[in-house]
Scaffold this motif. Structure first.
Motif, PDB file in Angstrom:
ATOM      1  N   LEU A  36       0.708 -13.767  13.447  1.00 47.52           N
ATOM      2  CA  LEU A  36       0.061 -13.946  14.748  1.00 47.52           C
ATOM      3  C   LEU A  36       0.959 -14.709  15.717  1.00 47.52           C
ATOM      4  O   LEU A  36       1.008 -14.385  16.902  1.00 47.52           O
ATOM      5  CB  LEU A  36      -1.281 -14.652  14.596  1.00 47.52           C
ATOM      6  N   GLU A  37       1.707 -15.705  15.224  1.00 39.06           N
ATOM      7  CA  GLU A  37       2.645 -16.415  16.094  1.00 39.06           C
ATOM      8  C   GLU A  37       3.733 -15.474  16.618  1.00 39.06           C
ATOM      9  O   GLU A  37       4.126 -15.559  17.782  1.00 39.06           O
ATOM     10  CB  GLU A  37       3.291 -17.585  15.343  1.00 39.06           C
ATOM     11  N   ALA A  38       4.210 -14.576  15.761  1.00 35.54           N
ATOM     12  CA  ALA A  38       5.217 -13.597  16.189  1.00 35.54           C
ATOM     13  C   ALA A  38       4.638 -12.660  17.251  1.00 35.54           C
ATOM     14  O   ALA A  38       5.294 -12.357  18.255  1.00 35.54           O
ATOM     15  CB  ALA A  38       5.724 -12.802  14.991  1.00 35.54           C
ATOM     16  N   ALA A  39       3.402 -12.216  17.039  1.00 39.84           N
ATOM     17  CA  ALA A  39       2.750 -11.339  18.015  1.00 39.84           C
ATOM     18  C   ALA A  39       2.534 -12.066  19.337  1.00 39.84           C
ATOM     19  O   ALA A  39       2.717 -11.481  20.410  1.00 39.84           O
ATOM     20  CB  ALA A  39       1.421 -10.828  17.456  1.00 39.84           C
ATOM     21  N   GLU A  40       2.153 -13.342  19.267  1.00 44.18           N
ATOM     22  CA  GLU A  40       1.972 -14.143  20.492  1.00 44.18           C
ATOM     23  C   GLU A  40       3.281 -14.265  21.256  1.00 44.18           C
ATOM     24  O   GLU A  40       3.315 -14.114  22.477  1.00 44.18           O
ATOM     25  CB  GLU A  40       1.448 -15.540  20.148  1.00 44.18           C
ATOM     26  N   ALA A  41       4.383 -14.531  20.549  1.00 46.48           N
ATOM     27  CA  ALA A  41       5.688 -14.669  21.202  1.00 46.48           C
ATOM     28  C   ALA A  41       6.102 -13.361  21.879  1.00 46.48           C
ATOM     29  O   ALA A  41       6.576 -13.356  23.013  1.00 46.48           O
ATOM     30  CB  ALA A  41       6.743 -15.102  20.181  1.00 46.48           C
ATOM     31  N   PHE A  42       5.898 -12.239  21.175  1.00 53.96           N
ATOM     32  CA  PHE A  42       6.219 -10.938  21.761  1.00 53.96           C
ATOM     33  C   PHE A  42       5.371 -10.700  23.002  1.00 53.96           C
ATOM     34  O   PHE A  42       5.866 -10.265  24.046  1.00 53.96           O
ATOM     35  CB  PHE A  42       5.984  -9.818  20.750  1.00 53.96           C
ATOM     36  N   GLY A  43       4.071 -10.983  22.887  1.00 51.48           N
ATOM     37  CA  GLY A  43       3.161 -10.773  24.015  1.00 51.48           C
ATOM     38  C   GLY A  43       3.549 -11.594  25.230  1.00 51.48           C
ATOM     39  O   GLY A  43       3.522 -11.093  26.359  1.00 51.48           O
ATOM     40  N   GLU A  44       3.923 -12.849  25.025  1.00 48.40           N
ATOM     41  CA  GLU A  44       4.353 -13.692  26.135  1.00 48.40           C
ATOM     42  C   GLU A  44       5.595 -13.112  26.804  1.00 48.40           C
ATOM     43  O   GLU A  44       5.698 -13.086  28.033  1.00 48.40           O
ATOM     44  CB  GLU A  44       4.658 -15.107  25.645  1.00 48.40           C
ATOM     45  N   GLY A  45       6.537 -12.659  25.994  1.00 52.31           N
ATOM     46  CA  GLY A  45       7.754 -12.068  26.544  1.00 52.31           C
ATOM     47  C   GLY A  45       7.470 -10.808  27.338  1.00 52.31           C
ATOM     48  O   GLY A  45       8.003 -10.609  28.431  1.00 52.31           O
ATOM     49  N   TRP A  46       6.623  -9.948  26.792  1.00 55.30           N
ATOM     50  CA  TRP A  46       6.296  -8.696  27.486  1.00 55.30           C
ATOM     51  C   TRP A  46       5.594  -8.989  28.815  1.00 55.30           C
ATOM     52  O   TRP A  46       5.923  -8.404  29.835  1.00 55.30           O
ATOM     53  CB  TRP A  46       5.419  -7.810  26.598  1.00 55.30           C
ATOM     54  N   LEU A  47       4.631  -9.904  28.777  1.00 48.68           N
ATOM     55  CA  LEU A  47       3.882 -10.216  29.999  1.00 48.68           C
ATOM     56  C   LEU A  47       4.755 -10.883  31.057  1.00 48.68           C
ATOM     57  O   LEU A  47       4.455 -10.791  32.246  1.00 48.68           O
ATOM     58  CB  LEU A  47       2.677 -11.096  29.672  1.00 48.68           C
ATOM     59  N   SER A  48       5.843 -11.536  30.645  1.00 48.24           N
ATOM     60  CA  SER A  48       6.734 -12.136  31.629  1.00 48.24           C
ATOM     61  C   SER A  48       7.463 -11.062  32.441  1.00 48.24           C
ATOM     62  O   SER A  48       7.902 -11.305  33.548  1.00 48.24           O
ATOM     63  CB  SER A  48       7.757 -13.059  30.954  1.00 48.24           C
ATOM     64  N   VAL A  49       7.580  -9.860  31.875  1.00 49.53           N
ATOM     65  CA  VAL A  49       8.227  -8.750  32.559  1.00 49.53           C
ATOM     66  C   VAL A  49       7.195  -7.823  33.193  1.00 49.53           C
ATOM     67  O   VAL A  49       7.401  -7.311  34.284  1.00 49.53           O
ATOM     68  CB  VAL A  49       9.127  -7.953  31.581  1.00 49.53           C
ATOM     69  N   GLU A  50       6.086  -7.603  32.516  1.00 46.97           N
ATOM     70  CA  GLU A  50       5.047  -6.699  33.032  1.00 46.97           C
ATOM     71  C   GLU A  50       3.680  -7.365  32.899  1.00 46.97           C
ATOM     72  O   GLU A  50       2.967  -7.153  31.902  1.00 46.97           O
ATOM     73  CB  GLU A  50       5.075  -5.370  32.292  1.00 46.97           C
ATOM     74  N   PRO A  51       3.313  -8.208  33.871  1.00 45.35           N
ATOM     75  CA  PRO A  51       2.081  -8.986  33.772  1.00 45.35           C
ATOM     76  C   PRO A  51       0.786  -8.186  33.806  1.00 45.35           C
ATOM     77  O   PRO A  51      -0.272  -8.725  33.486  1.00 45.35           O
ATOM     78  CB  PRO A  51       2.166  -9.947  34.960  1.00 45.35           C
ATOM     79  N   THR A  52       0.842  -6.892  34.146  1.00 42.27           N
ATOM     80  CA  THR A  52      -0.383  -6.098  34.186  1.00 42.27           C
ATOM     81  C   THR A  52      -0.708  -5.443  32.846  1.00 42.27           C
ATOM     82  O   THR A  52      -1.740  -4.800  32.711  1.00 42.27           O
ATOM     83  CB  THR A  52      -0.294  -5.002  35.261  1.00 42.27           C
ATOM     84  N   ALA A  53       0.161  -5.614  31.861  1.00 47.22           N
ATOM     85  CA  ALA A  53      -0.064  -4.984  30.553  1.00 47.22           C
ATOM     86  C   ALA A  53      -1.272  -5.608  29.862  1.00 47.22           C
ATOM     87  O   ALA A  53      -1.556  -6.790  30.010  1.00 47.22           O
ATOM     88  CB  ALA A  53       1.172  -5.143  29.676  1.00 47.22           C
ATOM     89  N   GLU A  54      -1.973  -4.794  29.112  1.00 50.87           N
ATOM     90  CA  GLU A  54      -3.098  -5.259  28.291  1.00 50.87           C
ATOM     91  C   GLU A  54      -2.598  -5.301  26.848  1.00 50.87           C
ATOM     92  O   GLU A  54      -2.227  -4.275  26.282  1.00 50.87           O
ATOM     93  CB  GLU A  54      -4.272  -4.297  28.417  1.00 50.87           C
ATOM     94  N   ILE A  55      -2.563  -6.495  26.264  1.00 48.46           N
ATOM     95  CA  ILE A  55      -1.983  -6.666  24.934  1.00 48.46           C
ATOM     96  C   ILE A  55      -3.040  -7.127  23.947  1.00 48.46           C
ATOM     97  O   ILE A  55      -3.724  -8.119  24.174  1.00 48.46           O
ATOM     98  CB  ILE A  55      -0.818  -7.665  24.965  1.00 48.46           C
ATOM     99  N   THR A  56      -3.159  -6.386  22.851  1.00 48.80           N
ATOM    100  CA  THR A  56      -4.027  -6.767  21.741  1.00 48.80           C
ATOM    101  C   THR A  56      -3.119  -7.189  20.589  1.00 48.80           C
ATOM    102  O   THR A  56      -2.216  -6.455  20.209  1.00 48.80           O
ATOM    103  CB  THR A  56      -4.904  -5.582  21.294  1.00 48.80           C
ATOM    104  N   LYS A  57      -3.351  -8.393  20.052  1.00 43.05           N
ATOM    105  CA  LYS A  57      -2.508  -8.925  18.984  1.00 43.05           C
ATOM    106  C   LYS A  57      -3.333  -9.087  17.715  1.00 43.05           C
ATOM    107  O   LYS A  57      -4.441  -9.621  17.770  1.00 43.05           O
ATOM    108  CB  LYS A  57      -1.921 -10.272  19.400  1.00 43.05           C
TER     109      LYS A  57
END
Length: 82
Positions: A36-57
């Motif tokens: 879950l920590e790895a998924a959170e880190a990926f999600g934060e990185g993705w949202l920093s580039v594309e803030p409109t993405a909907e991410i389920t972790k």
């Protein structure tokens, strides 16, 4: 094409990457990150580039280290001592 300037680099995202829905599911990184920590880190990185993405972790495991933690996290359980 959308341009995002970050840390000295320019990222260009085609329109097809905007408003994406992502399912992020990593196994753990032994000794450093839970799944879950790895998924959170990926999600934060993705949202920093594309803030409109909907991410389920979700937390997953392959039966080794981290399996009980992933099951407890995913199924809403809790640790109990016997």
């Amino acid at each position: 094409m959308r341009e995002i300037k970050q840390i000295g680099a320019v990222v260009r995202l085609p329109q097809t990457f905007r408003d994406m829905k992502l399912l992020v599911a990593f196994d753990s990184f032994k000794g450093s990150l839970t799944s879950l920590e790895a998924a959170e880190a990926f999600g934060e990185g993705w949202l920093s580039v594309e803030p409109t993405a909907e991410i389920t972790k979700i937390a997953i495991a392959d039966g080794g280290e981290g399996t009980l933690g992933a099951l407890i996290e995913t199924m809403g359980g809790e640790w109990c001592e016997a």
